[in-house]
Design an enzyme around this catalytic site. Structure first.
Site, PDB file in Angstrom:
ATOM      1  N   LYS A 201       0.857  -1.177   0.000  1.00 12.55           N
ATOM      2  CA  LYS A 201       0.000   0.000   0.000  1.00 12.55           C
ATOM      3  C   LYS A 201       0.894   1.229   0.000  1.00 12.55           C
ATOM      4  CE  LYS A 201      -3.571   2.331   2.616  1.00 12.55           C
ATOM      5  NZ  LYS A 201      -4.557   2.207   3.688  1.00 12.55           N
ATOM      6  N   ARG A 211     -10.677   9.788   2.165  1.00 13.41           N
ATOM      7  CA  ARG A 211     -10.487  10.399   3.493  1.00 13.41           C
ATOM      8  C   ARG A 211     -11.616  11.378   3.794  1.00 13.41           C
ATOM      9  NH1 ARG A 211      -3.893  10.999   3.052  1.00 13.41           N
ATOM     10  NH2 ARG A 211      -3.508   8.755   2.987  1.00 13.41           N
ATOM     11  N   LYS A 255      -2.302  -1.405  -3.853  1.00 13.90           N
ATOM     12  CA  LYS A 255      -3.128  -0.209  -3.740  1.00 13.90           C
ATOM     13  C   LYS A 255      -2.278   1.046  -3.798  1.00 13.90           C
ATOM     14  CE  LYS A 255      -6.137   1.815  -0.371  1.00 13.90           C
ATOM     15  NZ  LYS A 255      -6.484   1.818   1.008  1.00 13.90           N
ATOM     16  N   TYR A 319     -15.279   1.336  -6.820  1.00 15.68           N
ATOM     17  CA  TYR A 319     -16.524   2.072  -6.568  1.00 15.68           C
ATOM     18  C   TYR A 319     -17.443   2.007  -7.789  1.00 15.68           C
ATOM     19  CZ  TYR A 319     -13.683   3.612  -2.695  1.00 15.68           C
ATOM     20  OH  TYR A 319     -12.875   3.614  -1.588  1.00 15.68           O
TER      21      TYR A 319
HETATM   22  C1  PBG Z   1      -7.354   3.372   5.594  1.00 18.25           C
HETATM   23  C2  PBG Z   1      -7.695   3.220   4.169  1.00 18.25           C
HETATM   24  C3  PBG Z   1      -7.499   4.158   3.153  1.00 18.25           C
HETATM   25  C4  PBG Z   1      -8.088   3.624   2.021  1.00 18.25           C
HETATM   26  C5  PBG Z   1      -8.600   2.370   2.345  1.00 18.25           C
HETATM   27  N1  PBG Z   1      -8.326   2.137   3.690  1.00 18.25           N
HETATM   28  C6  PBG Z   1      -6.923   5.521   3.170  1.00 18.25           C
HETATM   29  C7  PBG Z   1      -5.604   5.789   3.720  1.00 18.25           C
HETATM   30  O1  PBG Z   1      -4.753   4.908   3.885  1.00 18.25           O
HETATM   31  O2  PBG Z   1      -5.386   6.958   4.023  1.00 18.25           O
HETATM   32  C8  PBG Z   1      -8.152   4.334   0.701  1.00 18.25           C
HETATM   33  C9  PBG Z   1      -9.203   3.875  -0.220  1.00 18.25           C
HETATM   34  C10 PBG Z   1      -9.558   4.801  -1.310  1.00 18.25           C
HETATM   35  O3  PBG Z   1      -8.927   5.868  -1.521  1.00 18.25           O
HETATM   36  O4  PBG Z   1     -10.517   4.476  -2.019  1.00 18.25           O
HETATM   37  N2  PBG Z   1      -6.319   2.693   6.129  1.00 18.25           N
END
Ligand code: PBG
Length: 331
Positions: A201, A211, A255, A319
């Site tokens: 990630k 967020r 991701k 989405y």
């Molecule tokens: C939280 C999390 C995030 C996303 C999924 N779980 C955001 C982050 O790490 O700040 C992002 C998903 C998205 O942008 O669609 N840990």
């Protein structure tokens, strides 16, 4: 690879000339079996609230979840992912709401598991929806404390498993958390609960709308670069994934999605394990707004999703899941 054939006896356009032939020679396909639908949950009753930064996506109160899950079920989407928008007054520096049996995720799990026992449910494990500072972990002496955070993540995982979560998805990027969670799940008779690790990630700029959706945007004053990966790196992803597999991850996630297709391909080629991709909120909103403004055609959605399949992803969190599933047939 040795190139066979030579122009003019070889003409690659010959197999592109008609739609039926293009169908016959196509190498990759998307089906509803490949889709995971993310759902945002909010506090309250009888409300479906639009998310401004994500056109077409809503937050649902728990009692309204049936509406969207029915659609997912009808379209044969195998799994949904639950993300909570925690009210401000339930957040604190330790993210302790993550461990409350009555938090939004636990209530959603009880609601869904009773009414939709056949759809898979995955839940994020991380503290950012619950902390006042918006970070995924617990802060000690001005730093995200890895081992202290793991203690809470383990408890959060057990709680979600207790209420029927099928797939535990740690998205926090702490070192060693997969092993600790697997051990705790096994010890508590949750041997059949899967771990989908957000292994690679990246500290990405594409998470902005998410967020906003979970209400952590204004809380977060700095970036997440001390735990999420640097977008300049690729080899490091191999190490992250290798360790997570050793620790007991069943599936790994890359991701964000589209800018990281090279990582998906590399991981799939090297490890031969199920790889999921997350087409994140920023990717969604950019595409959606581009289509709305007539800059690109809506087939760009299909193109973006098939690209994940081409790279080697088994499934995609997107989405667009409902919208695209309507256009697809299962097989
Ligand atoms: C939280 C999390 C995030 C996303 C999924 N779980 C955001 C982050 O790490 O700040 C992002 C998903 C998205 O942008 O669609 N840990």
């Amino acid at each position: 690879m040795k190139i066979l054939g030579k122009f003019p006896s070889t003409r690659l356009r010959r197999v592109r000339n008609s739609e039926w032939m293009r169908k016959l020679i196509s190498e990759n396909h998307l089906s509803t079996n490949d889709l995971i639908l993310p759902i945002f949950v909010r506090e309250g009753k009888n409300k479906i609230e639009k998310i401004k930064s994500m056109p077409g996506i809503n937050r649902y109160t728990v009692d309204k979840l049936g509406l969207i899950i029915k659609k997912a079920k009808k379209l044969k989407i195998p799994m949904i992912a639950i993300f909570p928008n925690t009210p401000k007054n339930k957040k604190n520096s330790e993210g302790s709401e993550a461990l409350s049996e009555n938090n939004l995720v636990c209530r959603s799990l009880r609601f869904i598991k009773k009414r939709f026992p056949k759809i898979g449910v995955m839940c994020d494990v991380a503290l950012d929806p619950y902390t006042t500072h918006g970070h995924d972990g617990i802060i000690r002496k001005g730093r995200i404390d890895n081992d202290e955070t793991i203690k809470t993540l383990v408890k959060q995982s057990l709680l979600q498993a207790k209420f029927g979560c099928d797939v535990i998805a740690p998205s926090d990027m702490m070192d060693g958390r997969i092993g600790a969670i697997r051990k705790a799940l096994d010890k508590n008779n949750f041997q059949n609960v899967c771990i989908l690790s957000y292994s690679a990630k990246y500290a990405s700029n594409f998470y902005g709308p998410f967020r906003d959706a979970v209400g952590s945007k204004n809380n977060l004053k700095s970036d997440k670069k001390t735990y999420q990966m640097d977008y300049k790196n690729s080899n490091e992803a191999l190490r992250e994934i290798g360790l997570d597999i050793k620790e007991g991850a069943d599936i790994v996630m890359i991701k964000p999605g589209m800018p990281y297709l090279d990582i998906i391909k590399n991981i799939k080629d090297k490890f031969k394990i199920p790889v999921f991709a997350y087409q994140v909120s920023g990717e969604y909103s950019l595409l959606k707004n581009g289509i709305k403004m007539n800059l690109i055609k809506d087939e760009a959605i299909m193109e973006s999703l098939v690209a994940f399949k081409r790279a080697g992803a088994s499934a995609i969190i997107t989405y667009f899941a409902l919208e695209i599933a309507k256009k697809l047939k299962t097989f």
